[in-house]
Design an enzyme around this catalytic site. Structure first.
Site, PDB file in Angstrom:
ATOM      1  N   CYS B  86       0.826  -1.211   0.000  1.00  0.00           N
ATOM      2  CA  CYS B  86       0.000   0.000   0.000  1.00  0.00           C
ATOM      3  C   CYS B  86       0.863   1.266   0.000  1.00  0.00           C
ATOM      4  O   CYS B  86       1.369   1.653  -1.037  1.00  0.00           O
ATOM      5  CB  CYS B  86      -0.992  -0.037   1.174  1.00  0.00           C
ATOM      6  SG  CYS B  86      -2.244   1.238   1.035  1.00  0.00           S
ATOM      7  N   HIS B 168      -3.850  -4.975   1.030  1.00  0.00           N
ATOM      8  CA  HIS B 168      -3.147  -5.342   2.277  1.00  0.00           C
ATOM      9  C   HIS B 168      -3.119  -6.865   2.408  1.00  0.00           C
ATOM     10  O   HIS B 168      -4.097  -7.461   2.860  1.00  0.00           O
ATOM     11  CB  HIS B 168      -3.847  -4.706   3.480  1.00  0.00           C
ATOM     12  CG  HIS B 168      -3.566  -3.246   3.607  1.00  0.00           C
ATOM     13  ND1 HIS B 168      -2.620  -2.735   4.470  1.00  0.00           N
ATOM     14  CD2 HIS B 168      -4.071  -2.187   2.933  1.00  0.00           C
ATOM     15  CE1 HIS B 168      -2.567  -1.423   4.338  1.00  0.00           C
ATOM     16  NE2 HIS B 168      -3.445  -1.068   3.410  1.00  0.00           N
ATOM     17  N   GLU B 170      -1.722  -8.677   4.515  1.00  0.00           N
ATOM     18  CA  GLU B 170      -1.787  -9.181   5.905  1.00  0.00           C
ATOM     19  C   GLU B 170      -3.228  -9.497   6.304  1.00  0.00           C
ATOM     20  O   GLU B 170      -3.461 -10.166   7.313  1.00  0.00           O
ATOM     21  CB  GLU B 170      -1.133  -8.189   6.871  1.00  0.00           C
ATOM     22  CG  GLU B 170      -1.856  -6.867   7.082  1.00  0.00           C
ATOM     23  CD  GLU B 170      -1.506  -5.797   6.065  1.00  0.00           C
ATOM     24  OE1 GLU B 170      -1.076  -6.149   4.952  1.00  0.00           O
ATOM     25  OE2 GLU B 170      -1.686  -4.604   6.385  1.00  0.00           O
TER      26      GLU B 170
END
Lengths: 244, 189
Positions: B86, B168, B170
């Site tokens: 990002c 993202h 994660e």
């Protein structure tokens, strides 16, 4: 810096102690632990609470949200509260209204949530913050659930279970303190029954009676229990503050 | 040793646990040693034993890193694999001659992987979590590996192991980080 409108400027700081933040507070462990984390980095200016009349609300935790004013008093923090019918999506405008009130009354520059894993909740709050040009912080986002629960207990949070909504929770969980013994049982449930350890999946709800930043602790004086087939609620009818 | 670079508005900020912490857990679980540094505090010594670098994301309203993109010029000379997430992808774009412009996405979106790459999920389209207020026009020569309806989602340098993802990973795409780690030298494991 660059922000949503594409302008370049340095970050704004309007308070001496740090960014002024409002914490979305349901009364449960996650929002109040997020508050605790925020206090260590920035300035928490108020709690923000949305009271939903809909027990199936997608966004807002229900059991005992009426005790948030007592929690705010225990923490010595102002509280901004609004009520919502709890109709999906429409309740977001009520949340936005609550945050706007917190901006007007306490000059908050950002919002803190206790979101752990819920993309549904987090994305909606992020959009509200973007529309209001506010910062949004989720300090428990995708945290290590076991480490978080250990830290919650270690730092002196006293959270009791006020709602269970999943197998294998029985009625003895209502009013049970989240301590090391309870955590041991929760870990076993997480392994065997695939609940989320933190209750993020809606398996259980909590109420924080004491926290490191409370100047007084909450005492439950009168409560009633409803329980049937792995679903139960501890309704606190009367509670007070006592000196720590 | 994997270096996690915190791109948020100040060192040890309230954003750290939200944007560096989850990536650190993926790296640790994959068996790698890691350490983290804020972008404003990085020194050349910090890079000596590093075998891979991950530039982490920031809060939606936090774009200080872009105003201070010149502080990342050391990335032009880095030889180890880099993954920009990002804000990290935006930094890679800016450092290598691309641009960023307003373009907000929040929440889950469908990412289409038009150019297969071992770092991305194997399916031609996958859901991904977005949280950004700017979008990238990649540097000249960089390959666009994936897009969404709103813009470029994944890029790579034509010759070096430098990757950027706008989503993202994660959140619900941990495999992207794990596969990136497999590009890093094995000596730490």
């Amino acid at each position: 810096m660059l922000h949503g409108k594409g302008e370049i400027q340095e970050p704004e700081r309007t308070s001496v102690n740090g960014m002024k933040l409002g914490v979305l507070c349901s009364g449960g462990k996650d929002s109040l632990f997020a508050c605790y984390l925020a206090m260590q980095k920035e300035e928490v200016a108020c709690l923000i609470s949305v009271r939903s009349r809909n027990e199936e609300s997608y966004m807002f935790h229900i059991p005992n949200v009426h005790l948030v004013p007592l929690q705010a008093e225990a923490a010595g923090l102002p509280l901004v509260t609004v009520e919502t019918e709890g109709i999906e999506e429409a309740e977001l405008s009520d949340l936005s209204r609550a945050i706007c009130l917190a901006v007007e009354r306490h000059g908050i520059e950002g919002v803190v949530t206790g979101a752990l894993l819920s993309v549904y909740q987090a994305a909606r709050i992020q959009r509200i913050c973007r529309d209001l040009d506010l910062w949004c912080f989720n300090p428990l986002w995708y945290t290590d659930q076991e480490a978080y629960m250990e830290l919650l207990i270690e730092t002196g949070f006293r959270a009791v279970v006020t709602g269970v909504f999943s197998a294998p929770f029985d009625a003895t969980w209502l009013g049970r303190m989240i301590d090391r013994e309870a955590l041991k049982d929760l870990k076993q449930y997480a392994r065997k029954h695939r609940i989320t350890l933190t209750g993020e999946g809606g398996e259980y709800e909590t109420l924080v009676l004491d926290a490191p930043f409370y100047t007084k602790r909450i005492v439950i004086e009168e409560s009633t229990e409803e329980y049937f087939n792995y679903r139960g609620i501890l309704r606190v009818r009367r509670a007070s503050l006592e000196t720590k | 040793m994997i270096l996690l670079l915190d791109l948020s508005y100040r060192a040890h900020s309230l954003s750290r646990d939200e944007f560096v912490g989850p990536v650190a857990r993926i790296v640790g679980r994959a068996g790698w040693e890691w350490r983290e540094t804020h972008f404003s505090e990085i020194r050349s010594d910090d890079l000596k034993d590093v075998t891979g670098i991950i530039l982490c994301g920031t809060a939606l309203k936090d774009n200080l890193f872009a105003a201070r993109a010149q502080e990342f010029s050391w990335l032009r000379n880095i030889s180890v694999p880099v993954l920009g997430i990002c804000a990290g992808m935006q930094v890679l774009c800016l450092v290598f001659g691309g641009t960023i412009r307003p373009g907000c996405e929040i929440g889950m979106t469908t990412v289409r992987a038009d150019t297969p790459d071992p770092v991305l999920p194997g399916s031609p389209a996958f859901p991904a979590y977005e949280l950004h207020s700017f979008t990238c026009d990649p540097p000249r020569g960089w390959e666009v590996m994936a897009v969404s309806d709103s813009g470029v989602q994944a890029v790579r340098h034509p010759d070096r192991p430098l990757y950027g993802v706008m989503f993202h990973p994660e959140v619900r795409n941990e495999g992207v980080v794990e596969r990136f780690l497999s590009l890093c030298k094995e000596k730490d494991r």
